[in-house]
Design an enzyme around this catalytic site. Structure first.
Site, mmCIF file in Angstrom:
data_model
loop_
_atom_site.group_PDB
_atom_site.id
_atom_site.type_symbol
_atom_site.label_atom_id
_atom_site.label_comp_id
_atom_site.label_asym_id
_atom_site.label_seq_id
_atom_site.Cartn_x
_atom_site.Cartn_y
_atom_site.Cartn_z
ATOM 1 N N GLY A 185 0.764 -1.247 0.000
ATOM 2 C CA GLY A 185 0.000 0.000 0.000
ATOM 3 C C GLY A 185 0.793 1.293 0.000
ATOM 4 O O GLY A 185 0.317 2.309 -0.482
ATOM 5 N N ASP A 195 -5.867 1.792 10.147
ATOM 6 C CA ASP A 195 -7.295 1.534 10.344
ATOM 7 C C ASP A 195 -7.468 0.991 11.767
ATOM 8 O O ASP A 195 -7.578 1.769 12.716
ATOM 9 C CB ASP A 195 -7.760 0.560 9.251
ATOM 10 C CG ASP A 195 -9.259 0.300 9.274
ATOM 11 O OD1 ASP A 195 -9.950 0.846 10.135
ATOM 12 O OD2 ASP A 195 -9.746 -0.465 8.413
ATOM 13 N N GLY A 215 -5.115 -0.569 13.311
ATOM 14 C CA GLY A 215 -3.793 -0.492 13.918
ATOM 15 C C GLY A 215 -3.155 -1.855 14.152
ATOM 16 O O GLY A 215 -2.036 -1.937 14.644
ATOM 17 N N THR A 270 -2.030 -4.133 11.966
ATOM 18 C CA THR A 270 -0.854 -4.352 11.123
ATOM 19 C C THR A 270 0.352 -3.675 11.758
ATOM 20 O O THR A 270 1.414 -4.278 11.927
ATOM 21 C CB THR A 270 -1.088 -3.774 9.714
ATOM 22 O OG1 THR A 270 -2.358 -4.210 9.241
ATOM 23 C CG2 THR A 270 -0.013 -4.193 8.744
HETATM 24 P P1 IMP Z 1 -5.183 -2.146 10.070
HETATM 25 O O1 IMP Z 1 -4.275 -3.283 10.432
HETATM 26 O O2 IMP Z 1 -6.625 -2.452 10.372
HETATM 27 O O3 IMP Z 1 -4.750 -0.816 10.657
HETATM 28 O O4 IMP Z 1 -5.191 -2.047 8.493
HETATM 29 C C1 IMP Z 1 -4.162 -1.453 7.821
HETATM 30 C C2 IMP Z 1 -4.071 -1.938 6.389
HETATM 31 O O5 IMP Z 1 -5.345 -2.276 5.864
HETATM 32 C C3 IMP Z 1 -3.550 -0.816 5.518
HETATM 33 O O6 IMP Z 1 -2.149 -0.866 5.422
HETATM 34 C C4 IMP Z 1 -4.242 -1.069 4.199
HETATM 35 O O7 IMP Z 1 -3.486 -1.945 3.395
HETATM 36 C C5 IMP Z 1 -5.545 -1.728 4.590
HETATM 37 N N1 IMP Z 1 -6.648 -0.739 4.643
HETATM 38 C C6 IMP Z 1 -7.230 -0.194 5.731
HETATM 39 N N2 IMP Z 1 -8.186 0.682 5.401
HETATM 40 C C7 IMP Z 1 -8.212 0.700 4.048
HETATM 41 C C8 IMP Z 1 -8.985 1.431 3.074
HETATM 42 O O8 IMP Z 1 -9.863 2.272 3.372
HETATM 43 N N3 IMP Z 1 -8.704 1.173 1.765
HETATM 44 C C9 IMP Z 1 -7.753 0.287 1.371
HETATM 45 N N4 IMP Z 1 -7.000 -0.398 2.241
HETATM 46 C C10 IMP Z 1 -7.230 -0.209 3.563
#
Ligand code: IMP
Ligand code: MG
Length: 179
Positions: free
Chosen positions: A49, A108, A110, A112
C-alpha cells in the site's frame, strides 16, 4: 465522473486530489528532514500500500537515507479487517542502532502496525517512528501512534495512490471512495 481506470465503477467522492496529496507529501518530507538532523536513517516502506506514497515522500526528504521494504499481509479481498497479519518479506538492511521510519499507507484498526512494530523493536533500532499517509482514527490505544500523519481519513473504504480494493485501483493518482 468517468475514469477508464475504475473498471466500470463510479467515484462516490474524491477524498484527496492529486494536488492535495503532492502538497502534503512535500510538507511531510520537510517535517521528516527537520526531525532527523544526523545519523543513519532507514525509511522502511510497508508494502504494498505505501509504494506510491513512499516513492513521492523519499524524493521530498532532503538528507541521506536508505530505503528498504517490509511486506505484511493483513487483508484478504474483503473490505473489512480480518485482524490477521503475516510477515512475508523482512528487510535485509541491518536495523540495530539505526533510526527507522516506517512508512504506512493507512492506519485503520492499527493491528498491522502493532505486529510490525513488535518485529522491528526486537531488532534494537536507535529510534522507531511511523509515518502514515492516512489515519482513520479508529485505533485510539496504539502503543506506537504515528509521529507523522498526512491526513485524517474519513471512515470510508478508500482506494488510489497505493490503496487497493482486491489489488485494483492502486494506480489512481487521487484517493477516492467508490460507489
Ligand atoms: P489495520 O491493520 O486495520 O490498521 O489495516 C491497515 C491496512 O489495511 C492498511 O495498510 C491497508 O493496506 C488496509 N486498509 C485499511 N483501510 C483501508 C482502506 O480504506 N482502503 C484500502 N486499504 C485499507
Ligand atoms: Mg490492502
Amino acid at each position: 465522473m468517468t475514469d477508464p481506470r475504475l473498471e466500470g465503477r463510479a467515484v462516490k467522492r474524491i477524498a484527496f486530489s492529486a494536488e492535495q496529496l503532492s502538497a502534503r507529501v512535500a510538507e511531510l518530507g520537510r517535517e521528516i528532514t527537520a526531525a532527523y538532523p544526523e545519523g543513519e536513517l532507514i525509511v522502511l516502506g510497508l508494502l504494498k500500500g505505501s509504494f506510491i506514497f513512499l516513492s513521492d515522500l523519499v524524493r521530498c526528504i532532503n538528507r541521506p537515507i536508505k530505503v528498504d521494504f517490509l511486506v505484511a499481509s493483513s487483508y484478504g479481498n474483503e473490505m473489512v479487517s480480518s485482524g490477521f497479519v503475516r510477515l512475508v518479506y523482512d528487510p535485509e538492511t541491518e536495523l540495530e542502532g539505526k533510526d527507522i521510519l516506517l512508512v504506512e499507507d493507512i492506519v485503520d484498526s492499527g493491528r498491522t502496525l502493532s505486529k510490525v512494530i513488535e518485529v522491528l523493536q526486537a531488532r534494537n533500532p536507535r529510534s522507531l517512528e511511523i509515518c502514515a499517509l492516512l489515519d482513520k482514527h479508529i485505533a485510539t490505544h496504539l502503543a506506537y501512534p504515528p509521529k507523522f500523519i498526512g491526513f485524517q481519513a474519513p471512515d470510508e473504504f478508500l482506494v488510489g495512490y497505493g490503496l487497493d480494493h482486491a489489488e485494483s485501483f492502486r494506480h489512481l493518482p487521487y484517493i477516492a471512495s467508490l460507489q
